[in-house]
Write a protein that holds these residues in place. Sequence first.
Motif, mmCIF file in Angstrom:
data_model
loop_
_atom_site.group_PDB
_atom_site.id
_atom_site.type_symbol
_atom_site.label_atom_id
_atom_site.label_comp_id
_atom_site.label_asym_id
_atom_site.label_seq_id
_atom_site.Cartn_x
_atom_site.Cartn_y
_atom_site.Cartn_z
ATOM 1 N N HIS A 50 -3.474 4.607 1.038
ATOM 2 C CA HIS A 50 -4.289 3.399 1.186
ATOM 3 C C HIS A 50 -3.740 2.434 2.235
ATOM 4 C CE1 HIS A 50 -5.303 4.479 -3.165
ATOM 5 N NE2 HIS A 50 -6.429 4.617 -2.497
ATOM 6 N N ARG A 55 0.816 -1.207 0.000
ATOM 7 C CA ARG A 55 0.000 0.000 0.000
ATOM 8 C C ARG A 55 0.857 1.268 0.000
ATOM 9 N NH1 ARG A 55 -3.306 -3.343 -0.772
ATOM 10 N NH2 ARG A 55 -5.344 -3.634 0.216
ATOM 11 N N CYS A 69 1.227 -0.094 -5.740
ATOM 12 C CA CYS A 69 0.178 -0.112 -4.711
ATOM 13 C C CYS A 69 -1.018 -0.878 -5.268
ATOM 14 C CB CYS A 69 -0.227 1.307 -4.326
ATOM 15 S SG CYS A 69 -1.650 1.370 -3.197
ATOM 16 N N GLU A 107 -3.976 -1.314 -4.094
ATOM 17 C CA GLU A 107 -5.257 -0.625 -3.969
ATOM 18 C C GLU A 107 -5.390 0.449 -5.050
ATOM 19 O OE1 GLU A 107 -9.058 0.048 -2.357
ATOM 20 O OE2 GLU A 107 -7.618 -1.595 -2.177
ATOM 21 N N THR A 167 -8.154 -5.385 3.080
ATOM 22 C CA THR A 167 -7.349 -6.424 2.441
ATOM 23 C C THR A 167 -8.195 -7.234 1.471
ATOM 24 O OG1 THR A 167 -5.927 -6.605 4.386
ATOM 25 C CG2 THR A 167 -5.908 -8.452 2.849
#
Length: 294
Positions: free
Chosen positions: A147, A143, A212, A214, A152
């Motif tokens: 984020h 992350r 990342c 996310e 998860t």
Amino acid sequence: MLQPRFCEMLLAEVENFEKWVRETKFRIMRPNTLNRFGVVLDDFGLETMLDKLMEDFIRPISRENGRNADGKYNMAIVSRFEIIVQFSFLKLVDPHCHHGFVVEYGVDRDVDLGFHVDDSEVTLNVCLGKQFSGGELFFRGVRCEKHVNAQTQPEEIFDYSHVAGRAVLHHGRHRHGARATTSGHRINLLLWCRSSVFRELRKRQKDLSSWCTECQREKKERQRQRVTAIKLVHSSICFSRDRSYSEEEKLLRSCLVNFLVLTFTLRNMAPHTTAKVISCSSSDFDINVYEIYG
């Protein structure tokens, strides 16, 4: 280098240093803000050895991209060093400096370690021993700062059990923690490898979806919404050529299509995305078409 004999020698050095600290009542710097027990290895002559480990071993491996086509993490055993390598979704900038230390876990030491990210670009975590139960590492996705507390995803769940002489290598921004060491005494060598170049690039970079997970998920969702918006716009342009339309109807239709594009597409753009307006004409209507650049 991580054979049992090396682990024994390193443990002996650490124990001798801690004994000297107790006898002289000398105050030393502890490894980090989360661990109360342990020592910084650079404080008693191991800086050159750790530099060599980072240069010859960690830097070449950290350049690799360790995810497979399914988005899951690859596992590889480097038999020469007896190391299990666990990668993150990132081709890292070469680390150039390190922070090396030893941490201790047990009933009379630190018991567990909370969910966190490391102050590093690449982390090497080597189990030196001794006899213990528990202490498993759990990883929950890479992350960025924005984020770090995001939920998860199932494919990001990864657990690892320590074995003396083996290690796990991971990205510093890979969220993780250590479960309780329920019995015995566990000692681990940690090497935080850092890159000022990567940190400077990270400050300037707007799109972090290359590492990342996310950000990557959000980017895919924006792309999906754009496709949906385009399909919706196309389905809305359904002028029949069997009848004529008044100028008011054409204008209303054009405004409606433009509104749909702006609502479903521009609203979900990334900050760095731009739109270009192109005027198009046909025998039945005039309409503005938005070209989207991601």
